[in-house]
Design an enzyme around this catalytic site. Structure first.
Site, PDB file in Angstrom:
ATOM      1  N   SER A 129       4.299  -3.590   3.487  1.00 29.10           N
ATOM      2  CA  SER A 129       4.002  -3.932   2.097  1.00 29.10           C
ATOM      3  C   SER A 129       3.640  -2.666   1.346  1.00 29.10           C
ATOM      4  O   SER A 129       3.081  -1.719   1.926  1.00 29.10           O
ATOM      5  CB  SER A 129       2.816  -4.903   2.034  1.00 29.10           C
ATOM      6  N   TYR A 148      -5.665  -7.144   4.339  1.00 31.20           N
ATOM      7  CA  TYR A 148      -4.205  -7.279   4.444  1.00 31.20           C
ATOM      8  C   TYR A 148      -3.535  -5.909   4.320  1.00 31.20           C
ATOM      9  O   TYR A 148      -2.637  -5.569   5.108  1.00 31.20           O
ATOM     10  CB  TYR A 148      -3.709  -8.215   3.346  1.00 31.20           C
TER      11      TYR A 148
END
Length: 247
Positions: A142, A156
């Site tokens: 990501s 995350y």
């Protein structure tokens, strides 16, 4: 015959990737954890277009379930030749004061340990030293690994930082074994994961902050994954493709 495993393959980027790989001639394994109907829908769509696919339920954070999944794939299609590590989780947007060890460990066990376990089982089947014919792995990280996701998902983001390092290290470790390992880093993509963070409309809220002034579509990420898995990327390993609209 090329056999592709897509973890978290029933929705979002995983679904788009599963469909595209099937169109490219892969036998596709759609891994899912909970949503059987969504996984079955992907499989039925692939079969309806003349492709081959199966759905397998497995929590990638569970070592025994991962091992059993790969054996099931061996028996159904033969050994995996392409792995897309895509399954991932996040929780409600939060600052660090609200994070608990349970939440952090849950995120890490799926987003990091799960990727390691799937890579391990894939390498056992792909590596020349084990009698394999080589293969390709794409890890879905990501843009958060670069940006940190402050005030929202630092846990995350940190898990995706680990995915980046796994990509670099594993690419070097298995390059001589005929295995290529690369990574895509999506930015703001229109998927259901934002609802898990408590803000389904997050992409639309922040898209104007992006240089391209729009969010991305899962199919745009799938195209990059498919290319990295293909022979068109035969000299590419240890590389990162950012799909983040210029951010």
């Amino acid at each position: 015959m090329a056999v592709a495993l897509v973890t978290g393959g029933s929705r979002g980027i995983g679904r788009a990737t599963s469909l595209l790989l099937a169109q490219s001639g892969y036998k596709v394994v759609v891994n899912y954890q909970r949503n059987k109907s969504a996984a079955d829908d992907v499989v039925n769509t692939i079969r309806g277009a003349g492709g081959e696919a199966i759905a397998i339920q497995a929590d990638i954070a569970d070592e025994l379930q991962v091992m059993a999944m790969f054996v099931e794939i061996d028996n159904a299609f033969g050994p995996v030749t392409a792995l897309v590590n895509n399954a991932g989780i996040l929780f409600q947007q939060s600052t660090i004061e609200e994070l608990t060890a349970d939440r952090i460990n849950h995120v890490m066990s799926t987003n990091v340990t799960g990727y390691f376990l799937c890579c391990r089982e894939a390498v056992k089947r792909m590596a020349h030293r084990h009698g394999g014919n080589g293969g390709a792995i794409v890890n879905v990280s990501s843009a958060a690994s670069r940006l940190g996701a402050p005030g929202e998902y630092v846990d995350y983001a940190a898990s995706k930082g680990a995915v980046d390092t796994l990509t670099t290290g594993l690419a070097l470790e298995v390059a001589a074994q005929g295995i290529r390992v690369n990574c895509v880093r999506p930015g703001l993509i229109y998927t259901e994961i934002h609802a898990s963070g408590g803000e389904p409309g997050r992409v639309d809220r922040v898209k104007d902050l992006l240089p391209m002034k729009r969010g991305g579509q899962p199919e745009e990420v799938a195209q990059a994954i498919a290319w990295l898995l293909s022979e068109k990327a035969s000299y590419v390993t240890g590389s990162f493709l950012d799909l983040a609209g210029g951010r």
